[in-house]
Design a protein around this motif. Structure first.
Motif, PDB file in Angstrom:
ATOM      1  N   GLU A 175       0.830  -1.214   0.000  1.00  0.00           N
ATOM      2  CA  GLU A 175       0.000   0.000   0.000  1.00  0.00           C
ATOM      3  C   GLU A 175       0.860   1.258   0.000  1.00  0.00           C
ATOM      4  N   VAL A 176       1.953   1.233   0.755  1.00  0.00           N
ATOM      5  CA  VAL A 176       2.870   2.373   0.788  1.00  0.00           C
ATOM      6  C   VAL A 176       3.549   2.527  -0.568  1.00  0.00           C
ATOM      7  N   LEU A 177       4.007   1.433  -1.146  1.00  0.00           N
ATOM      8  CA  LEU A 177       4.675   1.493  -2.451  1.00  0.00           C
ATOM      9  C   LEU A 177       3.707   2.002  -3.527  1.00  0.00           C
ATOM     10  N   ASN A 178       2.461   1.552  -3.465  1.00  0.00           N
ATOM     11  CA  ASN A 178       1.456   2.035  -4.427  1.00  0.00           C
ATOM     12  C   ASN A 178       1.226   3.532  -4.272  1.00  0.00           C
ATOM     13  N   LEU A 179       1.205   3.989  -3.014  1.00  0.00           N
ATOM     14  CA  LEU A 179       0.947   5.400  -2.728  1.00  0.00           C
ATOM     15  C   LEU A 179       2.045   6.292  -3.302  1.00  0.00           C
ATOM     16  N   LEU A 180       3.275   5.800  -3.281  1.00  0.00           N
ATOM     17  CA  LEU A 180       4.388   6.571  -3.825  1.00  0.00           C
ATOM     18  C   LEU A 180       4.263   6.747  -5.336  1.00  0.00           C
ATOM     19  N   ALA A 181       3.511   5.855  -5.969  1.00  0.00           N
ATOM     20  CA  ALA A 181       3.248   5.997  -7.396  1.00  0.00           C
ATOM     21  C   ALA A 181       2.060   6.922  -7.660  1.00  0.00           C
ATOM     22  N   ILE A 182       1.163   7.024  -6.668  1.00  0.00           N
ATOM     23  CA  ILE A 182      -0.065   7.824  -6.837  1.00  0.00           C
ATOM     24  C   ILE A 182       0.182   9.305  -6.535  1.00  0.00           C
ATOM     25  N   VAL A 183       0.848   9.572  -5.410  1.00  0.00           N
ATOM     26  CA  VAL A 183       1.129  10.962  -5.009  1.00  0.00           C
ATOM     27  C   VAL A 183       2.385  11.413  -5.750  1.00  0.00           C
ATOM     28  N   LYS A 184       2.233  12.377  -6.619  1.00  0.00           N
ATOM     29  CA  LYS A 184       3.302  12.765  -7.539  1.00  0.00           C
ATOM     30  C   LYS A 184       4.336  13.649  -6.844  1.00  0.00           C
ATOM     31  N   ARG A 185       5.428  13.048  -6.455  1.00  0.00           N
ATOM     32  CA  ARG A 185       6.454  13.777  -5.694  1.00  0.00           C
ATOM     33  C   ARG A 185       6.969  15.001  -6.448  1.00  0.00           C
ATOM     34  N   GLU A 186       7.076  14.855  -7.783  1.00  0.00           N
ATOM     35  CA  GLU A 186       7.614  15.963  -8.582  1.00  0.00           C
ATOM     36  C   GLU A 186       6.747  17.221  -8.486  1.00  0.00           C
ATOM     37  N   ALA A 193      10.215  24.094  -8.618  1.00  0.00           N
ATOM     38  CA  ALA A 193      10.440  23.920 -10.057  1.00  0.00           C
ATOM     39  C   ALA A 193      11.922  23.826 -10.412  1.00  0.00           C
ATOM     40  N   ALA A 194      12.754  24.583  -9.728  1.00  0.00           N
ATOM     41  CA  ALA A 194      14.188  24.596 -10.042  1.00  0.00           C
ATOM     42  C   ALA A 194      14.856  23.254  -9.781  1.00  0.00           C
ATOM     43  N   TYR A 195      14.222  22.428  -8.931  1.00  0.00           N
ATOM     44  CA  TYR A 195      14.825  21.143  -8.554  1.00  0.00           C
ATOM     45  C   TYR A 195      14.004  19.945  -9.040  1.00  0.00           C
ATOM     46  N   ARG A 196      13.114  20.206  -9.980  1.00  0.00           N
ATOM     47  CA  ARG A 196      12.214  19.140 -10.429  1.00  0.00           C
ATOM     48  C   ARG A 196      12.959  17.898 -10.917  1.00  0.00           C
ATOM     49  N   ASP A 197      14.112  18.102 -11.563  1.00  0.00           N
ATOM     50  CA  ASP A 197      14.888  16.963 -12.057  1.00  0.00           C
ATOM     51  C   ASP A 197      15.474  16.123 -10.923  1.00  0.00           C
ATOM     52  N   LEU A 198      15.464  16.657  -9.705  1.00  0.00           N
ATOM     53  CA  LEU A 198      15.990  15.919  -8.543  1.00  0.00           C
ATOM     54  C   LEU A 198      14.877  15.282  -7.718  1.00  0.00           C
ATOM     55  N   ALA A 199      13.648  15.320  -8.219  1.00  0.00           N
ATOM     56  CA  ALA A 199      12.494  14.872  -7.429  1.00  0.00           C
ATOM     57  C   ALA A 199      12.642  13.435  -6.943  1.00  0.00           C
ATOM     58  N   PHE A 200      13.321  12.588  -7.704  1.00  0.00           N
ATOM     59  CA  PHE A 200      13.403  11.168  -7.360  1.00  0.00           C
ATOM     60  C   PHE A 200      14.805  10.756  -6.922  1.00  0.00           C
ATOM     61  N   ALA A 201      15.685  11.739  -6.719  1.00  0.00           N
ATOM     62  CA  ALA A 201      17.067  11.445  -6.326  1.00  0.00           C
ATOM     63  C   ALA A 201      17.133  11.135  -4.825  1.00  0.00           C
ATOM     64  N   ASP A 202      18.155  10.381  -4.448  1.00  0.00           N
ATOM     65  CA  ASP A 202      18.348   9.986  -3.056  1.00  0.00           C
ATOM     66  C   ASP A 202      19.109  11.096  -2.322  1.00  0.00           C
ATOM     67  N   ALA A 233      13.358  29.102   2.599  1.00  0.00           N
ATOM     68  CA  ALA A 233      13.642  29.359   4.023  1.00  0.00           C
ATOM     69  C   ALA A 233      14.721  28.435   4.579  1.00  0.00           C
ATOM     70  N   GLY A 234      15.595  27.936   3.683  1.00  0.00           N
ATOM     71  CA  GLY A 234      16.709  27.109   4.133  1.00  0.00           C
ATOM     72  C   GLY A 234      16.334  25.713   4.581  1.00  0.00           C
ATOM     73  N   GLN A 235      15.151  25.269   4.238  1.00  0.00           N
ATOM     74  CA  GLN A 235      14.681  23.940   4.644  1.00  0.00           C
ATOM     75  C   GLN A 235      14.895  22.935   3.502  1.00  0.00           C
ATOM     76  N   HIS A 236      14.613  21.646   3.801  1.00  0.00           N
ATOM     77  CA  HIS A 236      14.809  20.588   2.812  1.00  0.00           C
ATOM     78  C   HIS A 236      13.695  19.551   2.926  1.00  0.00           C
ATOM     79  N   MET A 237      13.420  18.882   1.820  1.00  0.00           N
ATOM     80  CA  MET A 237      12.601  17.663   1.849  1.00  0.00           C
ATOM     81  C   MET A 237      13.508  16.501   2.256  1.00  0.00           C
ATOM     82  N   PHE A 238      12.954  15.554   2.997  1.00  0.00           N
ATOM     83  CA  PHE A 238      13.714  14.346   3.315  1.00  0.00           C
ATOM     84  C   PHE A 238      13.970  13.528   2.053  1.00  0.00           C
TER      85      PHE A 238
END
Length: 217
Positions: A24-35, A40-49, A56-61
């Protein structure tokens, strides 16, 4: 970039090897579009580790951390969730697909607006975004079934634990540099809590996070 191939690679090469096996979690990662939640400036990094920069100097995990926390919290459809640290709204969107209602708090006004905009654009209607200091929780709407702390806590405040319902779960990154423990704490009854250490990492502390007492000589 082939977005769907990049998403597939993220799930299969980063997330599944990190013991995220709940389908269910793996399916959800395909449904909710992380990109759609990445600036916008970092869209190409949406799926990078890596941690994608936010205003504001913050980050996505990293995606694997988000997915692992989502799996360990095991949110159910009737449950209410408090998230501390709204960021881009992505984690709130993931939680919202599994919960009845999510309240996400951020102290940075630009992130409150970013999360609101992203959630609205992506049709997520069961999330409320509020501005404020959530470092000790958000007692006004307590108690919660689930609390997800999307930032580091040098010390886990007792006030936060008290805002959990019996049977409720709290995910937090506890400790100080260089290594913190990702923990899931379950409230057993009025006075007892069970702590499970999930993995070790380091994340930036929440603004105004409670600090450990300093020794004085």
């Amino acid at each position: 970039m082939n977005i769907e191939q990049a998403r597939f690679n993220m799930i299969e090469q980063q997330i599944r090897p990190w013991d995220v096996l709940d389908q269910e979690v793996l399916n959800l990662l395909a449904i909710v579009k992380r990109e759609n939640f990445v600036p916008a400036a970092y869209r190409d990094l949406a799926f990078a580790d890596l941690e994608v920069p936010l205003p504001a100097g913050q980050h996505m995990f990293q995606p694997r951390i988000e997915a692992r926390i989502l799996q360990e919290l095991a949110v159910k459809k009737h449950e209410s969730v408090l998230e501390i640290g709204a960021g881009s709204g992505y984690m709130a969107a993931l939680l919202a697909h599994r919960a009845q209602h999510v309240l996400t708090i951020d102290i940075k006004p630009e992130l409150v607006e970013l999360a609101k905009s992203n959630l609205a654009t992506n049709g997520v209607v069961n999330v409320e975004v509020a501005a404020g200091d959530g470092s000790r929780g958000w007692p006004a709407a307590a108690p919660y079934d689930v609390i997800c702390v999307s930032g580091g806590l040098p010390v886990l405040p007792q006030e936060l634990l008290e805002q959990l319902k019996i049977g409720g779960r709290l995910a937090a990154f506890v400790g100080t540099a260089p290594v913190m423990k990702a923990q899931v704490i379950t409230r057993i009854d009025e006075k007892q809590f069970r702590v499970a250490d999930i993995f070790e990492t380091y994340v930036e502390p929440l603004a105004n996070a409670v600090e450990p007492p300093r020794f004085k000589f």
